[in-house]
Motif scaffolding. Structure first.
Motif, PDB file in Angstrom:
ATOM      1  N   ARG A  75       4.365  -4.660  -0.598  1.00 28.43           N
ATOM      2  CA  ARG A  75       5.080  -5.776   0.025  1.00 28.43           C
ATOM      3  C   ARG A  75       4.524  -6.038   1.411  1.00 28.43           C
ATOM      4  O   ARG A  75       4.118  -5.132   2.123  1.00 28.43           O
ATOM      5  CB  ARG A  75       6.562  -5.480   0.166  1.00 28.43           C
ATOM      6  N   GLY A  76       4.558  -7.277   1.816  1.00 31.63           N
ATOM      7  CA  GLY A  76       4.150  -7.679   3.148  1.00 31.63           C
ATOM      8  C   GLY A  76       4.909  -8.930   3.529  1.00 31.63           C
ATOM      9  O   GLY A  76       5.689  -9.456   2.740  1.00 31.63           O
ATOM     10  N   GLY A  77       4.716  -9.410   4.731  1.00 36.95           N
ATOM     11  CA  GLY A  77       5.373 -10.631   5.165  1.00 36.95           C
ATOM     12  C   GLY A  77       6.087 -10.458   6.484  1.00 36.95           C
ATOM     13  O   GLY A  77       5.780  -9.540   7.256  1.00 36.95           O
ATOM     14  N   TYR A  78       7.058 -11.325   6.727  1.00 36.90           N
ATOM     15  CA  TYR A  78       7.801 -11.312   7.990  1.00 36.90           C
ATOM     16  C   TYR A  78       9.288 -11.475   7.721  1.00 36.90           C
ATOM     17  O   TYR A  78       9.691 -12.078   6.725  1.00 36.90           O
ATOM     18  CB  TYR A  78       7.310 -12.433   8.906  1.00 36.90           C
ATOM     19  N   GLU A  79      10.076 -10.947   8.645  1.00 36.28           N
ATOM     20  CA  GLU A  79      11.531 -11.030   8.563  1.00 36.28           C
ATOM     21  C   GLU A  79      12.055 -11.366   9.958  1.00 36.28           C
ATOM     22  O   GLU A  79      11.630 -10.760  10.930  1.00 36.28           O
ATOM     23  CB  GLU A  79      12.059  -9.679   8.101  1.00 36.28           C
ATOM     24  N   ILE A  80      12.931 -12.355  10.046  1.00 34.61           N
ATOM     25  CA  ILE A  80      13.504 -12.729  11.338  1.00 34.61           C
ATOM     26  C   ILE A  80      15.019 -12.542  11.273  1.00 34.61           C
ATOM     27  O   ILE A  80      15.657 -12.918  10.290  1.00 34.61           O
ATOM     28  CB  ILE A  80      13.130 -14.173  11.746  1.00 34.61           C
ATOM     29  N   PHE A  81      15.574 -11.914  12.300  1.00 36.66           N
ATOM     30  CA  PHE A  81      17.017 -11.732  12.441  1.00 36.66           C
ATOM     31  C   PHE A  81      17.495 -12.688  13.524  1.00 36.66           C
ATOM     32  O   PHE A  81      16.904 -12.765  14.591  1.00 36.66           O
ATOM     33  CB  PHE A  81      17.346 -10.290  12.833  1.00 36.66           C
ATOM     34  N   TYR A  82      18.604 -13.399  13.245  1.00 40.85           N
ATOM     35  CA  TYR A  82      19.116 -14.386  14.196  1.00 40.85           C
ATOM     36  C   TYR A  82      20.635 -14.455  14.104  1.00 40.85           C
ATOM     37  O   TYR A  82      21.246 -13.746  13.292  1.00 40.85           O
ATOM     38  CB  TYR A  82      18.477 -15.757  13.937  1.00 40.85           C
ATOM     39  N   ASN A  83      21.250 -15.293  14.937  1.00 38.71           N
ATOM     40  CA  ASN A  83      22.701 -15.471  14.979  1.00 38.71           C
ATOM     41  C   ASN A  83      23.408 -14.142  15.236  1.00 38.71           C
ATOM     42  O   ASN A  83      24.277 -13.732  14.466  1.00 38.71           O
ATOM     43  CB  ASN A  83      23.203 -16.143  13.699  1.00 38.71           C
ATOM     44  N   ASP A  84      23.020 -13.483  16.338  1.00 40.88           N
ATOM     45  CA  ASP A  84      23.577 -12.174  16.715  1.00 40.88           C
ATOM     46  C   ASP A  84      23.412 -11.140  15.613  1.00 40.88           C
ATOM     47  O   ASP A  84      24.301 -10.337  15.353  1.00 40.88           O
ATOM     48  CB  ASP A  84      25.046 -12.297  17.114  1.00 40.88           C
ATOM     49  N   ARG A 132      19.545 -13.374   8.481  1.00 40.78           N
ATOM     50  CA  ARG A 132      18.109 -13.097   8.486  1.00 40.78           C
ATOM     51  C   ARG A 132      17.409 -13.973   7.459  1.00 40.78           C
ATOM     52  O   ARG A 132      18.013 -14.423   6.488  1.00 40.78           O
ATOM     53  CB  ARG A 132      17.820 -11.634   8.210  1.00 40.78           C
ATOM     54  N   ALA A 133      16.135 -14.200   7.698  1.00 37.58           N
ATOM     55  CA  ALA A 133      15.281 -14.926   6.765  1.00 37.58           C
ATOM     56  C   ALA A 133      14.067 -14.054   6.496  1.00 37.58           C
ATOM     57  O   ALA A 133      13.516 -13.453   7.416  1.00 37.58           O
ATOM     58  CB  ALA A 133      14.857 -16.265   7.348  1.00 37.58           C
ATOM     59  N   VAL A 134      13.680 -13.974   5.232  1.00 37.88           N
ATOM     60  CA  VAL A 134      12.548 -13.140   4.830  1.00 37.88           C
ATOM     61  C   VAL A 134      11.498 -14.026   4.190  1.00 37.88           C
ATOM     62  O   VAL A 134      11.799 -14.815   3.293  1.00 37.88           O
ATOM     63  CB  VAL A 134      12.992 -12.045   3.829  1.00 37.88           C
ATOM     64  N   PHE A 135      10.283 -13.921   4.671  1.00 44.09           N
ATOM     65  CA  PHE A 135       9.134 -14.607   4.097  1.00 44.09           C
ATOM     66  C   PHE A 135       8.152 -13.520   3.714  1.00 44.09           C
ATOM     67  O   PHE A 135       7.483 -12.958   4.570  1.00 44.09           O
ATOM     68  CB  PHE A 135       8.524 -15.573   5.109  1.00 44.09           C
ATOM     69  N   GLY A 136       8.113 -13.198   2.430  1.00 42.59           N
ATOM     70  CA  GLY A 136       7.344 -12.034   2.022  1.00 42.59           C
ATOM     71  C   GLY A 136       6.391 -12.293   0.884  1.00 42.59           C
ATOM     72  O   GLY A 136       6.470 -13.307   0.189  1.00 42.59           O
ATOM     73  N   LEU A 137       5.507 -11.352   0.699  1.00 39.70           N
ATOM     74  CA  LEU A 137       4.500 -11.405  -0.355  1.00 39.70           C
ATOM     75  C   LEU A 137       4.546 -10.115  -1.155  1.00 39.70           C
ATOM     76  O   LEU A 137       4.740  -9.039  -0.604  1.00 39.70           O
ATOM     77  CB  LEU A 137       3.112 -11.565   0.255  1.00 39.70           C
ATOM     78  N   LYS A 138       4.356 -10.248  -2.477  1.00 37.79           N
ATOM     79  CA  LYS A 138       4.239  -9.084  -3.341  1.00 37.79           C
ATOM     80  C   LYS A 138       2.773  -8.920  -3.712  1.00 37.79           C
ATOM     81  O   LYS A 138       2.121  -9.875  -4.117  1.00 37.79           O
ATOM     82  CB  LYS A 138       5.047  -9.268  -4.617  1.00 37.79           C
ATOM     83  N   ARG A 139       2.266  -7.729  -3.565  1.00 35.69           N
ATOM     84  CA  ARG A 139       0.878  -7.469  -3.960  1.00 35.69           C
ATOM     85  C   ARG A 139       0.823  -7.135  -5.439  1.00 35.69           C
ATOM     86  O   ARG A 139       1.744  -6.561  -5.999  1.00 35.69           O
ATOM     87  CB  ARG A 139       0.317  -6.302  -3.153  1.00 35.69           C
ATOM     88  N   ARG A 140      -0.282  -7.469  -6.044  1.00 41.35           N
ATOM     89  CA  ARG A 140      -0.496  -7.110  -7.441  1.00 41.35           C
ATOM     90  C   ARG A 140      -0.693  -5.602  -7.544  1.00 41.35           C
ATOM     91  O   ARG A 140      -1.403  -5.015  -6.741  1.00 41.35           O
ATOM     92  CB  ARG A 140      -1.733  -7.803  -7.988  1.00 41.35           C
ATOM     93  N   PRO A 141      -0.093  -4.978  -8.542  1.00 39.80           N
ATOM     94  CA  PRO A 141      -0.242  -3.527  -8.666  1.00 39.80           C
ATOM     95  C   PRO A 141      -1.686  -3.058  -8.815  1.00 39.80           C
ATOM     96  O   PRO A 141      -2.068  -2.048  -8.276  1.00 39.80           O
ATOM     97  CB  PRO A 141       0.558  -3.198  -9.921  1.00 39.80           C
ATOM     98  N   GLN A 142      -2.525  -3.821  -9.517  1.00 40.17           N
ATOM     99  CA  GLN A 142      -3.898  -3.384  -9.731  1.00 40.17           C
ATOM    100  C   GLN A 142      -4.797  -3.637  -8.523  1.00 40.17           C
ATOM    101  O   GLN A 142      -5.851  -3.048  -8.403  1.00 40.17           O
ATOM    102  CB  GLN A 142      -4.501  -4.028 -10.987  1.00 40.17           C
ATOM    103  N   SER A 143      -4.410  -4.519  -7.625  1.00 38.93           N
ATOM    104  CA  SER A 143      -5.232  -4.821  -6.462  1.00 38.93           C
ATOM    105  C   SER A 143      -4.343  -5.014  -5.250  1.00 38.93           C
ATOM    106  O   SER A 143      -3.570  -5.953  -5.188  1.00 38.93           O
ATOM    107  CB  SER A 143      -6.053  -6.092  -6.710  1.00 38.93           C
ATOM    108  N   ARG A 164       0.364 -11.790  -5.087  1.00 36.56           N
ATOM    109  CA  ARG A 164       0.744 -12.488  -6.306  1.00 36.56           C
ATOM    110  C   ARG A 164       1.660 -13.668  -6.045  1.00 36.56           C
ATOM    111  O   ARG A 164       1.451 -14.754  -6.540  1.00 36.56           O
ATOM    112  CB  ARG A 164       1.426 -11.521  -7.255  1.00 36.56           C
ATOM    113  N   SER A 165       2.704 -13.496  -5.283  1.00 35.41           N
ATOM    114  CA  SER A 165       3.660 -14.572  -5.134  1.00 35.41           C
ATOM    115  C   SER A 165       4.357 -14.490  -3.779  1.00 35.41           C
ATOM    116  O   SER A 165       4.390 -13.448  -3.148  1.00 35.41           O
ATOM    117  CB  SER A 165       4.694 -14.532  -6.246  1.00 35.41           C
ATOM    118  N   LEU A 166       4.921 -15.589  -3.385  1.00 30.77           N
ATOM    119  CA  LEU A 166       5.677 -15.668  -2.153  1.00 30.77           C
ATOM    120  C   LEU A 166       7.163 -15.678  -2.533  1.00 30.77           C
ATOM    121  O   LEU A 166       7.569 -16.413  -3.402  1.00 30.77           O
ATOM    122  CB  LEU A 166       5.325 -16.946  -1.406  1.00 30.77           C
TER     123      LEU A 166
END
Length: 91
Positions: free
Chosen positions: A57-66, A70-81, A86-88
């Motif tokens: 997993r990779g990406g960014y996460e922002i915490f707001y409103n005290d 939160r909002a998560v914008f992430g990526l999943k890596r393919r298991p073989q590479s 693979r997807s957002l």
């Protein structure tokens, strides 16, 4: 002796907490590292941006409103590479 001295028990990676004098401490997340903190929307409260650093997993996460939202914008890596994503996904 700490709990993770036992090989069957592992600690959560890099836990983050929010501590406020008016509220009890609250767990934010783990497997992330802090990128930046600032008042991006000029409302007088800070927002925190974390980079997600978890297995496949990779990406960014922002915490707001005290830290209530939160909002998560992430990526999943393919298991073989691990170099290709693979997807957002968004929570």
């Amino acid at each position: 002796m700490q709990a993770w001295d036992n090989k069957r028990v592992r600690p959560r990676h890099d836990p983050w907490f929010v501590v406020d004098t008016k509220r009890p401490a609250a767990y934010l997340d783990s497997g992330t590292w802090l990128v930046d903190a600032g008042d991006y929307d000029s409302e007088g409260r800070p927002e925190l941006v974390f980079s997600i650093n978890r297995y496949n997993r990779g990406g960014y996460e922002i915490f707001y409103n005290d830290f209530k939202k939160r909002a998560v914008f992430g990526l999943k890596r393919r298991p073989q590479s691990r170099k290709r994503f693979r997807s957002l996904y968004q929570l």
